[in-house]
Design an enzyme around this catalytic site. Structure first.
Site, PDB file in Angstrom:
ATOM      1  N   VAL A 253       0.886  -1.349   0.095  1.00 58.10           N
ATOM      2  CA  VAL A 253       0.083   0.024   0.123  1.00 58.10           C
ATOM      3  C   VAL A 253       0.789   1.306   0.107  1.00 58.10           C
ATOM      4  O   VAL A 253       0.488   2.277  -0.705  1.00 58.10           O
ATOM      5  CB  VAL A 253      -0.781   0.053   1.198  1.00 58.10           C
ATOM      6  N   ALA A 254       1.957   1.266   0.817  1.00 60.16           N
ATOM      7  CA  ALA A 254       3.019   2.223   1.087  1.00 60.16           C
ATOM      8  C   ALA A 254       3.535   2.641  -0.425  1.00 60.16           C
ATOM      9  O   ALA A 254       3.998   3.776  -0.868  1.00 60.16           O
ATOM     10  CB  ALA A 254       4.055   2.066   2.055  1.00 60.16           C
ATOM     11  N   ILE A 256       2.214   2.503  -3.417  1.00 60.96           N
ATOM     12  CA  ILE A 256       1.322   3.131  -3.995  1.00 60.96           C
ATOM     13  C   ILE A 256       1.022   4.449  -3.795  1.00 60.96           C
ATOM     14  O   ILE A 256       0.561   4.585  -2.737  1.00 60.96           O
ATOM     15  CB  ILE A 256      -0.047   1.884  -4.372  1.00 60.96           C
ATOM     16  N   GLU A 258      -1.122   6.691  -3.296  1.00 61.64           N
ATOM     17  CA  GLU A 258      -2.869   6.819  -3.496  1.00 61.64           C
ATOM     18  C   GLU A 258      -3.364   8.143  -3.532  1.00 61.64           C
ATOM     19  O   GLU A 258      -4.445   8.410  -4.119  1.00 61.64           O
ATOM     20  CB  GLU A 258      -3.716   6.039  -2.478  1.00 61.64           C
ATOM     21  N   ASP A 300      -7.509  30.051 -36.684  1.00 55.78           N
ATOM     22  CA  ASP A 300      -8.351  30.585 -37.776  1.00 55.78           C
ATOM     23  C   ASP A 300      -7.843  32.014 -37.846  1.00 55.78           C
ATOM     24  O   ASP A 300      -7.282  32.700 -37.213  1.00 55.78           O
ATOM     25  CB  ASP A 300      -9.755  30.434 -37.130  1.00 55.78           C
ATOM     26  N   ASN A 680       2.811   7.253   4.860  1.00 55.37           N
ATOM     27  CA  ASN A 680       2.228   7.226   3.389  1.00 55.37           C
ATOM     28  C   ASN A 680       1.159   8.348   3.526  1.00 55.37           C
ATOM     29  O   ASN A 680       1.170   9.240   2.666  1.00 55.37           O
ATOM     30  CB  ASN A 680       1.629   6.087   3.059  1.00 55.37           C
ATOM     31  N   ASP A 684       2.276  11.816   1.479  1.00 56.13           N
ATOM     32  CA  ASP A 684       1.624  11.577   0.115  1.00 56.13           C
ATOM     33  C   ASP A 684       0.572  12.759  -0.173  1.00 56.13           C
ATOM     34  O   ASP A 684      -0.298  12.800  -1.088  1.00 56.13           O
ATOM     35  CB  ASP A 684       0.802  10.301   0.075  1.00 56.13           C
TER      36      ASP A 684
END
Length: 861
Positions: A253-254, A256, A258, A300, A680, A684
């Site tokens: 999990v760490a 990743i 998140e 244009d 994390n 994070d």
């Protein structure tokens, strides 16, 4: 009529069935990073970390909702087309003229056209009398197109702007009258073809979406691999399987980040808000990042590069050719004043307080009068129009008979060639003399010069008469005053923006429905094209195969006289050559190409709803310069996202290195599951978001555009992640060892007191967080030092670091928290070790930047 209605269907535009909100929501979840986050939710719930699971789930839902909102907004282009294509129609059926709903119009119907009426279907004209139709939304031309029902077109693929015997759905009759037989309704019209192109264009993921998807796949595989590997090692070493399963899952999990999806959404949202303050409204969040990769701006002409306002730039009379300066005092002689007066009185337009009504050409002539010092209000009071001979497409002239103080004067304006045939005298310095061949040659040469500069020319003459005369006598024995040259001039600020874009490695291309010579003249003046060989027309494109055109497309800078299908073909050919294309426009005809481009940019002021709904970005000031500014902001936003990604991966890699190496060599785990999840959560979020809010780099436009295939780890970025992660992990391992050493033990000892293990883990825990927080400062720029950037220039980051350190102190200092995380209070050597080791990654990075700057300076010298 009923049979034809059943055969051809109602005269309306259709679109494919829209996805439901639920389908759109589920589509937002079809992403690898989202899959990995769902796995993280399941794992954290299994571990009993319900708060973490709720946070991750909230991130997923928030991102999906934002995506749905953006997609709903982006799906309205066809609806906007349906609105503009649904006027009432005046139809002649069985000899009776009546007004009907446009949906009931069928091929074969005869529509009656008059001024101010929108056209309900595509027509082949049967009759026309001074008929002019505003077609800029389809062709891009800035003035109404004159129509002539008697013309027969020979070329099968005549451009829309040259189909003078036809009229098209959703265009507006501005003058005259006419009638035409319906040849196309609904999706078979030119507007319908545009709707089809918009509806069938596949949505392409932005470079950022592609990179995040790839990153999600890689992280998912990496997390699973780490989890399995550590669990296998623990099994072989005979460790407690329940504890090791918890640690391996925690580490997975760490590994990743998140928070990445939320951070990207936050950074993009902040960027969107800042850009809206600078006249650029973003309709799709990921489009912000795509701007940073743009290397071609297809623009244009009318209203984007030009002012969308016909303006007299030069006039020619007996005194020679004179340039007209706008908003400056122009020297005005009696002859020039008479020329301007004639133009003003021979006009049906109005212009007051910056607002005009009537033909754009005649409005430009009124403004010329203002520029040359004519008091138009006084002139209007002194002069009364007695009669007029209206303009028609055969004579190409207009004449008025005016009374001034009991005297009568005829004023005539129109095509100079036609006017010369009717003039017998010329006005020279207050004198009227017979016109000679030399005089005519001088006028024709002036006309040729102005035409060569893409100016539209218009001549003017007059004659005094004794009494009121009829229209047939007005245009005889005229006295020539001169001629004017006018055009829709370029915006003043565009030239600098084109140059700035060029310096940033961005090529500007003009795509317009206007004539080749006119387009090239504007392009040359703005620095877009250097010679006429860089211009090509739609008809010339049609003669090239797809392969030939794709190979040659990069050689052209101007595409003139093109249809909506051509515009899409150009954009696709440019993209096929590996370019990231931004397309700007305002008309209905621009919508398909806006949709096909990587970044579609619509004009906010003059833009149609169709163009806006097909775009990714809207310019509230209709200014080309804003596009270049938006690209600069897009580059900085991408750089900020990249900083956040690299920072998160460096931190996560540090955790993996510390855990993996210690477990492989048989040590106790330096961090337990709850500590990993806390770290994390801490790193994070705040520091990564703060990096995403870093002030823009002023030198970003000195770099070349990013390749759309470039990964986050191009150049030294990958080495920074790898080096930073290994360094942080190694320092954490050293701190863990020092925790044993302080108490007279080593991690290899079989029997160690619980207090010693807690001391070692506390040191590792505090050191890892300190390294990560201070390392965030080093991630602000790959080569510039924190002192060059300004240590406190990113107050959000300083605040995040201070808050992060404070929370760490709370965890250690508060007994309840300390017990929950299995920590102990450090002694003085321990705190000094944490502080020293925490600063090492920052110092190492700063030393590396000194080396990189020196090497770059050496290479450039």
């Amino acid at each position: 009529m009923k049979a034809r209605l059943e055969k051809y269907g109602p005269n309306k535009l259709t679109a494919r069935k829209k996805k439901s909100i639920l389908q759109l929501f589920l589509a937002q979840l079809q992403d690898w990073l989202i899959y990995v986050l769902f796995a993280a939710v399941v794992i954290t719930v299994f571990m009993g970390e319900y708060i973490d699971a709720i946070i991750i789930l909230a991130v997923i839902i928030l991102n999906a909702v934002l995506g749905v909102v953006q997609e709903v907004k982006a799906g309205n282009a066809i609806e906007a087309l349906q609105k503009i294509a649904a006027p009432k129609a005046l139809v002649r059926r069985e000899g009776v003229v009546k007004e009907v709903d446009s949906e009931t119009v069928v091929p074969g119907d005869v529509l009656i056209l008059d001024a101010g009426r929108y056209i309900a279907a595509d027509l082949r004209l049967l009759e026309s009398a001074n008929l002019q139709i505003e077609e800029s939304a389809l062709t891009g031309e800035s003035v109404p197109s004159p129509k002539d029902a008697t013309i027969t077109l020979k070329a099968p693929n005549t451009p829309l702007g040259d189909r003078d015997n036809a009229a098209f759905m959703s265009t507006l009759v501005t003058a005259g009258r006419g009638s035409g037989v319906v040849v196309g309704t609904g999706m078979q019209t030119e507007v319908g073809k545009i709707a089809t192109i918009i509806d069938t264009e596949e949505e392409i993921k932005t470079p950022l979406e592609i990179r995040l998807n790839k990153l999600g796949k890689s992280l998912g595989k990496f997390a699973i691999g780490i989890c399995v590997l550590i669990f296998v090692v623990a099994l072989l070493q005979g460790r407690d399987l329940a504890e090791m399963f918890l640690i391996s899952v925690s580490l997975a999990v760490a590994s990743i980040p998140e928070g990445l999806a939320a951070i990207v959404a936050i950074v993009l949202s902040i960027g969107v808000t800042n850009m809206s303050k600078r006249n650029a409204i973003i309709r799709r969040l990921p489009a912000v990042e795509t701007l940073g990769s743009v290397n071609i701006i297809c623009s244009d002409k009318t209203g984007t590069l030009t002012q969308n306002k016909m303006t007299v730039l030069r006039y020619f009379n007996s005194e020679g050719e004179v340039a007209v300066e706008r908003e400056k005092e122009n020297p005005s002689t009696d002859d020039a004043a008479l020329l301007a007066k004639a133009m003003v009185l021979c006009s049906d337009a109005t212009y007051e307080n910056g607002e005009g009504t009537g033909d754009p050409t005649e409005i430009a002539l009124l403004i010329l009068g203002d520029d040359l010092g004519i008091d138009r209000q006084a002139l209007g009071r002194q002069s009364k129009r007695i009669d007029e001979f209206s303009f028609d497409s055969d004579r190409k002239l207009m004449s008025t008979l005016n009374e001034e103080n009991g005297r009568y004067t005829v004023y005539t304006k129109g095509a100079i060639d036609n006017l010369l045939q009717l003039t017998t005298h010329v006005h020279i310095k207050g004198q009227v003399v017979p016109i000679s061949e030399q005089h005519k040659q001088q006028v024709q040469e002036a006309t040729a010069r102005m035409s060569g500069q893409a100016l539209r020319t218009l001549g003017v003459a007059y004659k005094p008469v004794d009494t009121v005369i009829g229209a047939d006598e007005m245009e005889q024995d005229l006295i020539l005053l001169g001629l004017v040259g006018m055009m829709d001039p370029p915006r003043m600020e565009v030239k600098d923006s084109v140059r700035k874009a060029k310096e940033a490695g961005i090529k500007t291309i003009m795509i317009t429905g206007d004539h080749k010579i006119t387009a090239f003249a504007i392009g040359y003046e703005l620095g877009i094209a250097d010679h006429l060989d860089q211009a090509i027309t739609g008809q010339e494109i049609d003669r090239l195969s797809e392969t030939e055109f794709s190979e040659k497309v990069n050689d052209y800078r101007i595409f003139a006289r093109v249809s909506p299908e051509h515009k899409v073909r150009i954009v696709r050919a440019l993209k096929a050559q590996g370019n990231v294309v931004s397309m700007t426009g305002d008309g209905v005809n621009d919508a398909p190409s806006l949709n096909a481009a990587d970044i579609g940019v619509a004009m906010g002021i003059t833009g149609t709803d169709v163009a806006k709904n097909a775009s990714d970005m809207i310019l509230t000031d209709d200014n080309f310069a804003t596009i270049v500014s938006a690209i600069e902001q897009g580059r900085n936003i991408y750089n900020n996202i990249r900083k956040a990604v690299l920072f998160l991966l460096s931190c996560n890699l540090g955790e993996v290195v510390a855990m993996f190496i210690t477990l492989m060599i048989g040590w106790e785990a330096p961090l337990i599951a709850t500590q990993l999840l806390w770290i994390n959560l801490l790193t994070d979020s705040m520091p990564a978001v703060a990096l995403g809010m870093d002030p823009g780099d002023p030198d970003v436009m000195k770099e070349k555009p990013r390749s759309p295939n470039e990964s986050f780890f191009t150049g030294i970025a990958g080495w920074r992640v790898l080096g930073g992660g290994i360094l942080i992990g190694t320092l954490t391992i050293f701190a863990f060892w020092f925790g044993y050493y302080e108490h007279g033990y080593t991690p290899f000892d079989d029997v160690v007191p619980v207090a010693t293990l807690e001391n070692a883990r506390t040191l590792a825990f505090m050191t890892l967080v300190a390294c990560q927080l201070f390392y965030a400062l080093a991630m602000r720029h790959p080569t510039k030092s924190i002192f060059q950037l300004g240590v406190f220039s990113n107050r959000y980051l300083i605040g995040a670091i201070v808050l992060g350190l404070a929370l760490q102190l709370v965890v250690v200092a508060v007994p309840l928290m300390r017990k929950a995380f299995n920590l102990t209070m450090l002694d003085t050597p321990g705190w000094l070790m944490v502080l020293t080791l925490g600063l090492v990654p920052l110092l190492v990075n700063e030393l590396g930047k000194i080396y990189l700057r020196a090497r770059k300076k050496q290479q450039s010298s």
